[in-house]
Structure formats: structure tokens, C-alpha cells
Design an enzyme around this catalytic site. Structure first.
Site, PDB file in Angstrom:
ATOM      1  N   HIS A  99      -2.634   1.600   5.688  1.00 30.78           N
ATOM      2  CA  HIS A  99      -3.593   0.607   5.216  1.00 30.78           C
ATOM      3  C   HIS A  99      -3.788  -0.412   6.349  1.00 30.78           C
ATOM      4  CE1 HIS A  99      -1.664   1.830   1.383  1.00 30.78           C
ATOM      5  NE2 HIS A  99      -2.770   1.472   0.770  1.00 30.78           N
ATOM      6  N   ASP A 102      -1.122  -3.142   6.485  1.00 26.34           N
ATOM      7  CA  ASP A 102       0.211  -2.680   6.878  1.00 26.34           C
ATOM      8  C   ASP A 102       0.410  -2.839   8.371  1.00 26.34           C
ATOM      9  OD1 ASP A 102       0.299  -1.593   4.278  1.00 26.34           O
ATOM     10  OD2 ASP A 102      -0.490   0.316   4.993  1.00 26.34           O
TER      11      ASP A 102
END
Length: 435
Positions: A99, A102
Site C-alpha cells: 500500500h 506502508d
């Protein structure tokens, strides 16, 4: 260079008799299974968020892990990328997934956030020049920030829809530039907490429009990978619009998108929807929308998504049965959307978790291949439905008989059918022979 994994070496296949806790016993990436390398069947990927971003928290307690990249901004993000690619080499992973939040910290504005993601994307690109690890898929986190508490695409505020669109555009383009083979949309909060303040029809129209925009932009930039929706019934929302595979297909068909989008199916999400993993795979395959898989499991005593590493070869054998019967996952793969427990504090624990997962998948794959090669399981299924291949069954299925004609045929031929055993216990025993 990072010394986070100091003293650890690349995990190798040593066979079932090995006593080395940091070796594969069943996962042999180069072993030829049904004409293809084991790794090419499984296409395993490391989840960036669970392996490097999660802090060991749970709904009742916060951080238990101490990682040297936590709370360090972009400096920490770069160190995290170093650690991630070191881990990819240690576990010998062919793929990873991420993501946007992240890999890089959010900024004060969308432009700053996207700039941070792009900066780490440049680190990834440089690392990937010398690493064998490729990108399976990317996605945008449209659920953690408080702006998304009422959803992203389905939010009542159009400015939040627009912000989310800008976030997805950035990650979709980065995924394309890094050679990613899929782009995933996980709804997260695309649902409702209460119907008292919700217009379901309006929100689903918004969600369809958002998805259409993603598809159109993917085509515009030349992205040839799969667009995937990841079904989940609830948590964090009370009800999510991508509840399960069948619900997703109904949504796609309503808006004419069923040929453009497939599903990324997670074990734990199937469980929360009241289904088995193999059920969701079977339904998706039958509808032509089985695209990729998230490999994990839930704790059977907990009512929430615990994301343990898979450890049930029998469950995975049935999963691989449906995957193999459709010819494999194609551009998809098995992403380890799984995390070590909050008491598993050491760097070595990350290796143990992925070794467990890969060995479990390897055993499941071999079991499924043997089950199919044996042929008896498929023969029993075919026998059960054989009546539909000819005669009355075929005529009814092909629409050659009206309801009145069918009723007349029953009376004319004095048809008086008796029930036959479904032989469930026999079939369960049969499957168990190969696990």
C-alpha cells in the site's frame, strides 16, 4: 546496508527430514509439479504492510515491536525499504505487494504524500535492478486516515472522493512503472456503520464510478495487469459493499464491469463472510473472476481478522484444486497477507512465519496435483451430474422442453426418482489420502 537480519542466511530447501528451523521442508521452488515449477504455480508474494509496517498492536493494545525505522519519516522509509529487500533475498521471494502508506509517510497535502511515495518508488526501482523480486501488485490505503472514516469512493463528501482518486492515480501509475502485474482495490470502509445516515444506492453508484475511472486510467497509461477487488464482509465497517465474491460479481454485472475486474480472495475474509476459502475460489472461478489470492487464516476463537500465517495443508489442497482446474492464477499469486504475533518480537520470527506459509502452500499444491492426477474425485463429481449430459436432463438444460412438456414427460414415462447418497464422508476420506 542494513544489519536488521544480522547472522541470518538465505532460507534453502532441505527436505522433510530437516531439523533446521530456518529451512524449507516442502517448498522447493524449482521442483517440477504437473509440468511447472512449484514457484510458478504458487507465485508467492511478501506483504509489505504486515512484514515491515505493522507494530504488533491489536484491538486492545498498541505497539510491541521496536523497529529502527519506526517514527523516522522519510529516513525511516528508506531504511524500511533496505530491510524489505534484504528480507526478500533471505526468503527468496519472487514477488512483493504494498500500500502507499506502508512504504512512505503521509504528508500535509496529497501532493506531498504522493511525492513521498514516488521517492520510495525510486528506491524500489533501483533495488529491483539487481533483485529477482518483482511487484505482484500495488494498492492505495483508502481506509486508515480519519478523512476516510465514512469511506472513500462511497463518502458523502465529493471532495474525499476526489482526494482518493488522486491517491489511486499515483499508486496505479507507480505500480505500472514498477512492472506490477495487478492493481488491487480493497474497500476497507466502502460500506456503512448505520443505515440511519446512508443512501446505499447513491454510494454504490459512486463506487462504480470510481472503479470505472480506475479502469479508464489503467487503459490510458497502458497498464495491462489485472484490476482486482478484494471482498470482505465487515470490519471495520458494519457492512461492506464487497461482502463476498457473489456480491462483488453482482455489483460488477450491474454496472457492466464484470469483464474488466476480477477478485483477490483472502482466506480470512471468506471466513468472516461465513464461507470456506474453497467456496469463494469455486464461485469466483465459475464466474470467471478468480484473479489472485491472499494467503492467511483466522483464529477460530476470534471474531475478527487475525491474519495468521496459513498452516492447514488440507484447506490449501482444496484451494489449489480450484485454481489448477481453471489453469492457474495467471498474473495473480499468493500474497502472504499474514503477520507474526505481537509476542514474536525477533527478526527471525518473520522468517519462521513465511517458512510455515510456504511449506503449507507447497503441501497443498502437491496434494491437489495428486488428487487431480488420481482422477477418482473428478469421476465421482462427473457421475453425480451425468444425467444432465443426455436425454431428459440435456433437453431441459438446453431449453427444448417447456414446463408443461416436462410435467407430461414425467407422467408418460412414469418417472419416480429416488434419492441417491451424496457420499460426503467417502469424498472427505478420498481428499485426505492426498494431503
Amino acid at each position: 546496508m542494513t544489519d536488521f537480519f544480522k547472522g541470518l542466511s538465505q532460507v534453502k530447501f532441505e527436505g522433510p527430514e530437516s531439523r533446521n528451523p530456518l529451512a524449507f521442508r516442502h517448498y522447493n521452488k524449482d521442483e517440477i509439479i504437473a509440468g511447472k515449477r512449484m514457484e510458478d504455480h504458487i507465485r508467492p508474494a511478501i506483504a509489505y504492510w504486515h512484514s515491515f509496517a505493522q507494530e504488533g498492536g491489536d484491538p486492545f493494545g498498541g505497539r510491541t515491536f521496536e523497529r529502527p525505522w519506526f517514527d523516522k519519516g522519510m529516513e525511516g522509509a528508506r531504511l524500511k525499504a533496505e530491510v524489505a529487500f534484504a528480507f526478500f533475498e533471505l526468503i527468496d521471494a519472487p514477488f512483493f505487494c504494498f500500500h502507499d502508506v506502508d512504504i512512505a509517510p503521509e504528508g500535509a497535502t496529497l501532493a506531498e504524500s504522493n511525492k513521498n511515495v514516488r521517492a520510495i518508488g525510486e528506491v524500489f526501482a533501483k533495488k529491483m535492478e539487481t533483485s529477482r523480486t518483482k511487484l505482484l501488485w500495488g494498492t492505495a490505503n483508502l481506509f486508515s486516515n480519519r478523512r476516510y472514516m465514512a469511506g472513500a469512493a462511497t463518502n458523502p463528501d465529493p471532495e474525499i472522493f476526489a482526494y482518493a482518486a488522486g491517491q489511486v492515480k499515483n499508486v496505479l501509475e507507480l505500480t505500472h512503472e514498477l512492472g506490477g502485474e495487478n492493481y488491487v482495490l480493497w474497500g476497507g470502509r466502502e460500506g456503512y456503520e448505520t443505515l440511519l445516515n446512508t443512501k446505499i444506492g447513491r454510494e454504490q453508484d459512486q463506487m462504480a464510478r470510481f472503479l470505472t475511472l480506475v479502469i479508464e486510467h489503467a487503459e490510458k497509461i497502458g497498464f495491462t495487469g489485472q484490476i482486482l477487488i478484494e471482498p470482505k464482509p465487515q470490519e471495520p465497517s458494519k457492512h461492506q459493499y464487497d461482502y463476498d465474491v457473489a456480491t462483488v460479481y453482482g455489483f460488477l454485472e450491474k454496472y457492466g464491469l464484470e469483464k474488466k475486474v476480477k477478485c483477490n480472495i483472502e482466506v480470512g475474509h471468506a471466513f468472516l463472510a461465513g464461507h470456506s476459502f474453497e467456496h469463494e475460489l469455486a464461485v469466483a472461478s465459475s464466474l470467471g473472476i478468480l484473479g489472485s489470492v491472499d494467503a492467511n487464516r483466522n483464529d477460530l476463537q476470534s471474531g475478527w481478522d487475525t491474519d495468521h500465517f496459513p498452516n492447514n495443508p488440507g484447506e490449501m489442497a482444496l484451494a489449489f484444486y480450484y485454481i489448477l482446474k481453471q489453469g492457474g492464477l495467471g498474473k495473480g499469486g499468493f500474497n502472504f497477507d499474514a503477520k507474526v504475533r505481537r509476542q514474536s518480537l525477533d527478526a527471525e520470527d518473520l522468517l519462521h512465519g513465511h517458512i510455515l506459509g510456504l511449506d503449507t502452500l507447497a503441501r497443498g499444491l502437491k496434494g491437489a496435483v495428486a488428487l487431480i492426477a488420481d482422477g477418482e474425485f473428478d469421476r465421482r463429481l462427473d457421475e453425480r451430474y451425468a444425467g444432465w449430459n443426455a436425454g431428459l436432463g440435456r433437453d431441459m438444460l438446453d431449453g427444448k422442453l417447456s414446463l408443461a412438456e416436462i410435467a407430461a414427460r414425467v407422467e408418460r414415462d412414469n418417472i419416480n426418482p429416488q434419492p441417491r447418497s451424496g457420499r460426503q464422508e467417502y469424498l472427505e476420506n478420498l481428499v485426505n489420502r492426498f494431503v
